[in-house]
Motif scaffolding. Structure first.
Motif, PDB file in Angstrom:
ATOM      1  N   VAL A 139       0.834  -1.191   0.000  1.00  0.00           N
ATOM      2  CA  VAL A 139       0.000   0.000   0.000  1.00  0.00           C
ATOM      3  C   VAL A 139       0.880   1.256   0.000  1.00  0.00           C
ATOM      4  O   VAL A 139       1.708   1.447   0.897  1.00  0.00           O
ATOM      5  CB  VAL A 139      -0.957  -0.017   1.213  1.00  0.00           C
ATOM      6  CG1 VAL A 139      -1.816   1.245   1.238  1.00  0.00           C
ATOM      7  CG2 VAL A 139      -1.846  -1.263   1.147  1.00  0.00           C
ATOM      8  N   MET A 183     -12.691  -7.847  -1.534  1.00  0.00           N
ATOM      9  CA  MET A 183     -11.939  -7.259  -0.425  1.00  0.00           C
ATOM     10  C   MET A 183     -12.862  -6.624   0.615  1.00  0.00           C
ATOM     11  O   MET A 183     -14.009  -6.279   0.338  1.00  0.00           O
ATOM     12  CB  MET A 183     -10.961  -6.181  -0.925  1.00  0.00           C
ATOM     13  CG  MET A 183     -11.624  -4.908  -1.429  1.00  0.00           C
ATOM     14  SD  MET A 183     -10.413  -3.619  -1.865  1.00  0.00           S
ATOM     15  CE  MET A 183     -10.066  -2.886  -0.256  1.00  0.00           C
ATOM     16  N   LEU A 219       1.691   0.245   6.629  1.00  0.00           N
ATOM     17  CA  LEU A 219       2.583   0.708   7.698  1.00  0.00           C
ATOM     18  C   LEU A 219       3.804  -0.172   7.941  1.00  0.00           C
ATOM     19  O   LEU A 219       4.929   0.324   8.056  1.00  0.00           O
ATOM     20  CB  LEU A 219       1.793   0.844   9.006  1.00  0.00           C
ATOM     21  CG  LEU A 219       2.554   1.618  10.087  1.00  0.00           C
ATOM     22  CD1 LEU A 219       2.524   3.105   9.812  1.00  0.00           C
ATOM     23  CD2 LEU A 219       1.998   1.323  11.462  1.00  0.00           C
TER      24      LEU A 219
END
Ligand code: PLP
Length: 367
Positions: A33, A161, A219
């Protein structure tokens, strides 16, 4: 020599983090991401590092971010998934740039099909109440998807998703069960997606049951921990962002002098201040003042007074600090740098927000 004011992104750390995450979630895959300018690290550079580390999929919030990655040279051999769309989104750009939209409604699905987008992922809400289709909307959405698949076959449902709320393990598993209901609903309409994906950083580490075919990880790839009680090092990750700022000038102050706007800090004794050129216009919270420290050389010094628009003050006492020296705001604590988590905790937020808010005004370079 003058220090560097800006972000240094450790490309090797990004690559190593990708390898760590990929090994941990295997045999599930990883969707890397890179939304929000790669969590502040620079989307194109981060994307390239992850691709070089083996990423076959990148995730972005919207089609604009995907188009920017294509313009930056991420070629169409790398898949890009975009999941948040404007009400008037032009899905022809998705088709043109080889971006795969995740659709959350019949109207998005139809618009994607009309734009001859070859494949979509269906995004369902399982508890976050954000952009996925809510359960009452599933029958019509899945039926439409089934009809499209049986029709000219120009748009197929490649993936399913949802996104977790990270409220608790039990909540994550409830969301996973809801995702299973969606999968069954699609199957009843003749659709078996190749790729089901639910977990992001936190669940991909802590709730392995939710890894499904791929984890959409942000992250952790930047080397940061999604958990309050586990550090990057605990997770085998290396923080990739280092923020430094050059000392612009030093200012002597006397005991009792107030510093910066509103005098939220007064010098308890005669001292010296170093002024560094990053402020809230660059994404550094006004309230960091009096709550965080920077590292200069091998010592740490407190940031004092209110952070201003373009600058902040550091109390350097009588230390050997000079104009041009480099202050480290945060980096990898394994190297002795302050942790971004300390900056986040200082203003009651999380590492995600602090790194993502560092503005585009701040120079970024890759080491
Ligand atoms: C839909 C979706 N998937 C995955 C992620 C990545 O999350 P994380 O950074 O916690 O891995 C995000 C980020 O918020 C997201 O919105």
């Amino acid at each position: 020599m003058s220090g560097y004011t800006g972000i240094t992104v450790d490309r090797e750390a990004l690559i190593a983090n990708y390898a760590t995450v990929a090994a941990q979630v295997a045999p599930s895959g990883v969707i890397a991401v890179v939304k929000a300018n790669g969590y502040g690290h620079g989307a194109a550079e981060a994307a390239q590092a992850f691709v070089d580390a083996g990423a076959e999929w990148l995730g972005v919030a919207d089609i604009d971010e995907g188009v920017a990655l294509r313009h930056a040279g991420i070629d169409e051999g790398v898949r890009i998934l975009a999941w948040l769309h404007a009400p008037d989104e032009d899905f022809r750009r998705a088709a043109q740039y080889g971006i795969t939209p995740a659709v959350s409604s019949v109207s998005q699905l139809s618009a994607a099909a009309d734009s001859e987008v070859p494949a979509v992922h269906v995004c369902v809400d399982t508890g976050l109440s954000r952009n996925g289709a809510v359960e009452s909307e599933w029958p019509e959405l899945f039926e439409t998807a089934g009809r499209l698949a049986r029709g000219s076959g120009r748009t197929r449902v490649e993936g399913l998703m949802s996104h977790l709320s990270n409220a608790s393990r039990a909540d994550d598993l409830d969301q996973d069960a809801a995702l299973q209901r969606a999968l069954d609903g699609l199957a009843a309409n003749g659709i078996v997606p190749d790729m089901v994906h639910l977990a992001a950083s936190a669940a991909s580490i802590a709730v392995p049951e939710t890894r499904r075919d791929a984890a959409r990880v942000g992250l952790a790839l930047y080397g940061l921990s999604p958990f309050a009680d586990r550090t990057s090092a605990d997770l085998g990750l290396r923080p990739a962002m280092r923020v430094t700022a050059s000392v612009l000038r030093t200012v002597p102050v006397r005991a009792g002098d107030g510093v910066s706007y509103g005098y939220t800090w007064r010098a308890p004794a005669d001292t010296r201040l170093a002024v560094i050129g990053l402020g809230y216009a660059d994404g550094f919270d006004r309230d960091f003042g009096n709550r965080v420290s920077v590292r200069i050389g091998d010592r740490t010094f407190p940031v004092v007074g209110r952070v201003a628009m373009n600058a902040m003050h550091v109390d350097i006492g009588d230390a050997e600090v000079h104009v041009g020296d480099e202050a480290v705001l945060w980096g990898d604590p394994a190297n002795g740098d302050p942790a971004v988590e300390d900056w986040a905790a200082a203003v009651g937020t999380i590492n995600y927000e602090v790194v993502a808010r560092v503005g585009r005004s701040v120079e970024r370079r890759t080491s």
